[in-house]
Design an enzyme around this catalytic site. Structure first.
Site, PDB file in Angstrom:
ATOM      1  N   GLU A 200       5.431 -20.536   6.985  1.00 34.93           N
ATOM      2  CA  GLU A 200       5.744 -19.235   6.778  1.00 34.93           C
ATOM      3  C   GLU A 200       4.514 -18.246   7.484  1.00 34.93           C
ATOM      4  O   GLU A 200       4.765 -17.556   8.169  1.00 34.93           O
ATOM      5  CB  GLU A 200       6.211 -18.913   5.588  1.00 34.93           C
ATOM      6  CG  GLU A 200       7.524 -19.334   5.250  1.00 34.93           C
ATOM      7  CD  GLU A 200       7.870 -19.210   3.817  1.00 34.93           C
ATOM      8  OE1 GLU A 200       9.114 -19.023   3.122  1.00 34.93           O
ATOM      9  OE2 GLU A 200       6.958 -19.402   2.877  1.00 34.93           O
TER      10      GLU A 200
ATOM     11  N   ASP B 117      15.150  13.291   8.208  1.00 34.81           N
ATOM     12  CA  ASP B 117      15.523  14.223   9.080  1.00 34.81           C
ATOM     13  C   ASP B 117      14.673  14.718  10.117  1.00 34.81           C
ATOM     14  O   ASP B 117      13.285  14.524  10.212  1.00 34.81           O
ATOM     15  CB  ASP B 117      16.133  15.661   8.283  1.00 34.81           C
ATOM     16  CG  ASP B 117      15.037  15.963   7.602  1.00 34.81           C
ATOM     17  OD1 ASP B 117      13.901  16.740   8.008  1.00 34.81           O
ATOM     18  OD2 ASP B 117      14.947  15.785   6.198  1.00 34.81           O
TER      19      ASP B 117
END
Ligand code: GLA
Length: 732
Positions: free
Chosen positions: A614, A534
């Site tokens: 990777e 928030d």
């Protein structure tokens, strides 16, 4: 001047670049809400209709005028007990036990700059960026005053609201309801959008027609919660990303809240938002003040995209603070999903070493480094290093990590205590629980009573000690349960209704002290991922771990919902291993990276377990993130698909001068013999010419926006999409 006053100081226009908010005190001193919408340059009261509606009573002052009813008029801040039967914004119990509050206009003040709110986060602005309007209201039969505050950020199309209650009388009163916002919309056919979810699946967008009566999106968990976010949008039925009307409201508050919308008997809408009033009661003694949290409002007549841009702009520039507010954040590696509680210095060093070799900037040591913490059943509260795991102590590990060329961050969960901890054995009364009742445990843990100053002082000292003990430049501040069993030994029984809000005030005070004392530390908020995502937390922590779900596919939905109010720079997002630990899903590493790049980017796995191909991809991803980082964090963000409905999630970033754009996303499922998707871009300059990296064809902005861009041919599921465009002139 963004605030204009006419009619001898009774008619107020709050004007921003594209919007207008109007309120007016009438002949009875009742403050009516006239308008929030497009900037019309006109007094909008002509739209008002005053029907005589049965069972909607009339104020005494209006004599025999049956058309004047508080129950039907659009009002600016309507309170209970006086004949408005719609949702009310505030309620007070007076010394005589009555609870009516009849607020009438007493005067106003206009101030340069933006007001602040004592002890709470709020939008801040330069003196010449904002203006403040204060409307002073007084109860007709008591000395209770309410000051409505409005902050106007003209260039940002933002209006903020909050209210201050003042007791000018001799006797205390009890505030039982004190919403920050009351917003009436007298006309129109509107829907609402809210953001619901659960742990590992936060901020899922839900759009619904309004039904007559009350609809609500709230939290009573002591935090703003995974289940509902303290943000809401009202929108016209025809509203899309780029057209139609919408009003967004974001509550700057991290505790239990309520957002309620009523569709009334006359098809009018009332929206209220603020502190959850269930169980709330605040004693307001003589001469004291009570501040409500702030609500940030914005209006757009061109759809959700503009609304989001307004909120991104204000949250990034006028809520987030400190050294890292606009700075590029370090690319980090976090060991949580790599090790959980099972690690020692060697394991940590090996993860850090490999990460550093591949280009990562910072190592973050997650849960399990302190006290007796080999599982989540014990240890919280004991913020001293566990030397069985980290031989030689924290400083030695930090120096080791630094010798790899990386900075160091650490996980803390300051608000919590395990029953099996030294802290709890010493101070069992510091935990929130009700005498003679067995408390609810969440993840086996209890919550510390940070309404108490002695507890906060202790936490300040102990956390400061950790941060001073080694060169730590980042803190992940976690909070891993919902709160219950509200009780504090330090509060008188009759004032226990203050505890939920006092908890939030205590949290803000502690965060304020620590972030001020350690201005060079980047604080990241977290609550089991995005359980306290928030604008209140963002005032102290410029980024928040978005979700404990690191699955790239699910993340597109979570980040899509998050993007309606919160800017990309505030969203913590990491590449994790496959099969994913939350869903078991396998997605390509490139797809995971592209998803995580829409945030404060990092990795959360042991990179030693990757194969060479990777690993090379990781190095290359970090390089790309560093190149695109400024565009991702400073550009405008466009939602180009709806991942809840489409077979792809596509979004883009466009630089302020429209000379560069980055299209990111994934195609979810591949079918045989399928046509390539085309997606219409937005935010480019129509007349400019663009080329795609590695291509030769020159496109006009208009073509890319009207005709679209072809996505690559996909293969397999969750196929990554990255298309980087530059203005042709700049490339030549
Ligand atoms: C929460 C966080 C995770 C991790 C764990 C550690 O769930 O969201 O990222 O830090 O706590 O216990």
């Amino acid at each position: 001047m963004s605030i204009k006053v006419t009619e001898q100081g009774r008619n107020f226009y709050l004007e921003t670049l594209n919007t207008m908010y109007q309120l007016k005190a009438d002949e009875y001193g009742v403050v009516k809400h006239i308008w929030y919408g497009a900037k019309t340059g006109c007094d909008m009261e002509y739209l008002f209709d005053f029907p005589d509606v049965g069972f909607s009573g009339n104020i005494y002052d209006a004599g025999n005028t049956k058309e004047y009813s508080l129950d039907t008029l659009p009002l600016e801040y309507s309170c209970g007990g006086i004949g408005d039967y719609r949702l009310s914004a505030a309620a007070v119990t007076h010394a005589d036990g009555s609870n009516a509050l009849d607020l009438r206009f007493e005067g106003y003040e206009i101030k340069k700059g933006k007001y602040s709110i004592y002890g709470m986060p709020a939008v801040y602005a330069d003196e010449d960026e904002a203006e403040t309007l204060e409307i002073r209201l007084k109860d007709t039969a008591s000395d209770i005053y309410v000051i409505l505050k409005y902050g106007v950020l003209e260039s940002k199309d933002i209006i903020t609201r909050s209210a201050v209650f003042v007791n000018e009388g001799q006797k205390p009163v009890k505030i039982t309801k004190a919403f920050s916002l009351c917003l009436d919309i007298p006309q129109g056919d509107w829907e609402w959008v809210h953001f619901h979810g659960r742990h590992t699946m936060e901020r899922t967008v839900e759009r619904r027609p309004l039904i007559h009566g009350i609809q609500e999106s709230s939290s009573d968990r002591g935090t703003s919660s995974h289940q509902q976010n303290p943000t809401v949008i009202l929108c016209s039925k025809d509203c899309t990303e780029t057209s139609g009307e919408c009003i967004g409201a974001a509550l700057v508050y991290s505790g239990s809240f309520q957002t309620k919308i009523e569709l009334t008997q006359l098809n009018q809408i009332r929206l209220i938002a603020g502190i959850n009033c269930d169980g709330f009661g605040w004693e307001l003694k003589a001469k004291e003040e009570f501040y409500t949290p702030e609500v940030i409002l914005s209006y757009s007549c061109v759809g959700f995209e503009k609304l989001s841009h307004n909120f991104h702009n204000v949250i990034k520039n006028n809520i987030c603070r400190g050294k890292y507010k606009l700075a590029e954040r370090p690319v980090l590696i976090n060991n949580w999903e790599a090790t959980y509680f099972d690690f020692d210095s060697e394991r940590i060093e090996s993860i850090a070493r490999e990460a550093s070799r591949l280009g990562v900037d910072m190592f973050v040591l997650d849960d399990g480094w302190f006290g007796k913490r080999d599982s989540d059943t014990s240890g919280l509260g004991d913020w001293f290093v566990n030397e069985n795991k980290l031989k030689g102590g924290l400083n030695q590990l930090v120096e080791k990590v630094k010798s790899y060329g990386m900075s160091f961050g650490i996980w803390l969960e300051p608000e919590m205590v395990s029953e099996d901890s030294e802290l709890y054995r010493k101070h069992p009364d510091w935990a929130i629980k009700i005498p003679n009742r067995k408390p609810m445990r969440g993840r086996y843990q209890l919550v510390l009573d940070i309404t108490r100053k002695d507890v906060r002082d202790y936490l300040f000292e102990v956390i400061s000690g950790v941060l001073k003990s080694a060169d730590i430049t980042y803190v992940k501040w976690d909070m891993n349960r919902s709160i219950s069993d509200w009780y504090s030994a330090k509060l008188p029984a009759e004032n226990m209704g203050e505890i939920r809000h006092r908890y939030v005030l205590g949290l803000y005070e502690l965060l304020d002290r620590l972030t001020s004392a350690f201005p060079n530390v980047l604080f990241e908020g977290c609550s089991g991922g995005g359980g306290r995502f928030d604008a209140g937390i963002l005032y102290y922590c410029p980024q928040i771990w978005c979700s404990d779900d690191t699955d790239a596919y699910e993340r597109t939905k979570i980040q899509y919902g998050t993007s309606f109010f919160y800017p990309v720079s505030t969203i913590g997002s990491h590449v994790s291993t496959v099969p994913n630990h939350q869903t078991g899903r396998k997605t390509p590493i490139e797809t995971r990276a592209i998803t995580a790049m829409s945030g404060s980017f990092g990795y959360e796995l042991d990179l030693n377990t990757l194969n060479n191909e990777e690993k090379a991809a990781v190095t290359e991803q970090i390089k790309r993130f560093k190149e695109y980082g400024p565009l991702i964090h400073n550009g405008k963000y466009y939602r180009l698909s709806n991942p809840l409905a489409d077979n792809y999630a596509i979004w883009s970033f466009v630089s302020e001068d429209c000379s560069e754009a980055l299209v990111h996303g994934m195609i979810f499922h591949t079918e045989p013999n399928m046509l390539r998707y085309s997606v219409k871009l937005r935010g480019l300059a129509p007349e400019k010419e663009y080329v795609i990296d590695g291509g030769e064809k020159v496109y006009t902005g208009r073509a890319l926006m009207e005709g679209g861009i072809l996505l690559p041919k996909s293969w397999g599921d969750f196929f990554p999409v990255e298309i980087h465009l530059k203005e042709y002139r700049a490339v030549k």
